[in-house]
Design an enzyme around this catalytic site. Structure first.
Site, PDB file in Angstrom:
ATOM      1  CE  LYS A  36      -4.119  -1.746  -0.036  1.00  0.00           C
ATOM      2  NZ  LYS A  36      -5.009  -1.476  -1.151  1.00  0.00           N
ATOM      3  CB  CYS A  37       4.463   1.757  -0.147  1.00  0.00           C
ATOM      4  SG  CYS A  37       5.734   3.022  -0.242  1.00  0.00           S
ATOM      5  N   GLY A  38       3.118   4.269  -1.713  1.00  0.00           N
ATOM      6  CA  GLY A  38       3.099   5.015  -2.965  1.00  0.00           C
ATOM      7  C   GLY A  38       4.173   4.561  -3.938  1.00  0.00           C
ATOM      8  CB  ALA A  40       3.185  -0.453  -4.266  1.00  0.00           C
TER       9      ALA A  40
END
Length: 158
Positions: A36-38, A40
């Site tokens: 869910k990281c920017g 990803a």
């Protein structure tokens, strides 16, 4: 202190062992990931590199971590998400900590070898040569395709 990268083992999402001893004479890229990281989207680049160079000796190992609060709650959800959204086929370990008291010994070793201290964010990448030596630590913002030539250089050094 562990002497080299080949002493480490991780447990893959499916329960199988990822034994770094099996990667002797291969180029290894270890990355701490988060679904869910920017950042990803880097999973697509990592998969691209894995598909393009795996037969030439590249191994990509993803190590999901929720240390920065951007990973899904379970290993199964993480695995499904990475496969569905990014087509990930490279080995992914079970979720682990990359800093602190319960950190994965592999990351303690890699951080020590890089002399750069703690992992500051998701998608810190470590490139290891065919002899098991750390070549370089890449920052989270360094997109994997931006250091593709470094990977090619290490593959060709074999």
């Amino acid at each position: 202190m562990t002497k080299n990268i080949y002493n480490f083992k991780l447990t893959e999402m499916n329960g199988q062992t990822i034994d770094f001893n099996n990667f002797r004479d291969r180029v290894i890229l270890v990355v701490n990931t988060a679904s869910k990281c920017g950042l990803a989207g880097q999973l697509k680049d990592l998969e691209y590199l894995y598909q393009k160079y795996n037969n030439d000796g590249l191994v990509v190992i993803g190590v999901p971590s929720n240390q920065f609060h951007m990973e899904l709650k379970s290993n199964q959800k993480t695995s499904e998400y990475c496969q569905l959204h990014f087509g990930v086929t490279f080995p992914m370990s079970k979720q682990a900590k990359v800093n602190g008291k319960d950190e994965l010994p592999l990351f303690k070793y890699l951080k020590n070898k890089s002399n750069h201290g703690k992992i500051k964010f998701n998608y810190t990448k470590f490139l290891i040569d065919r002899e098991g030596n750390l070549v370089r630590r890449y920052s989270p913002l360094k997109a994997p395709k931006k250091f593709e030539q470094d990977i090619i250089n290490e593959i060709n050094n074999g």
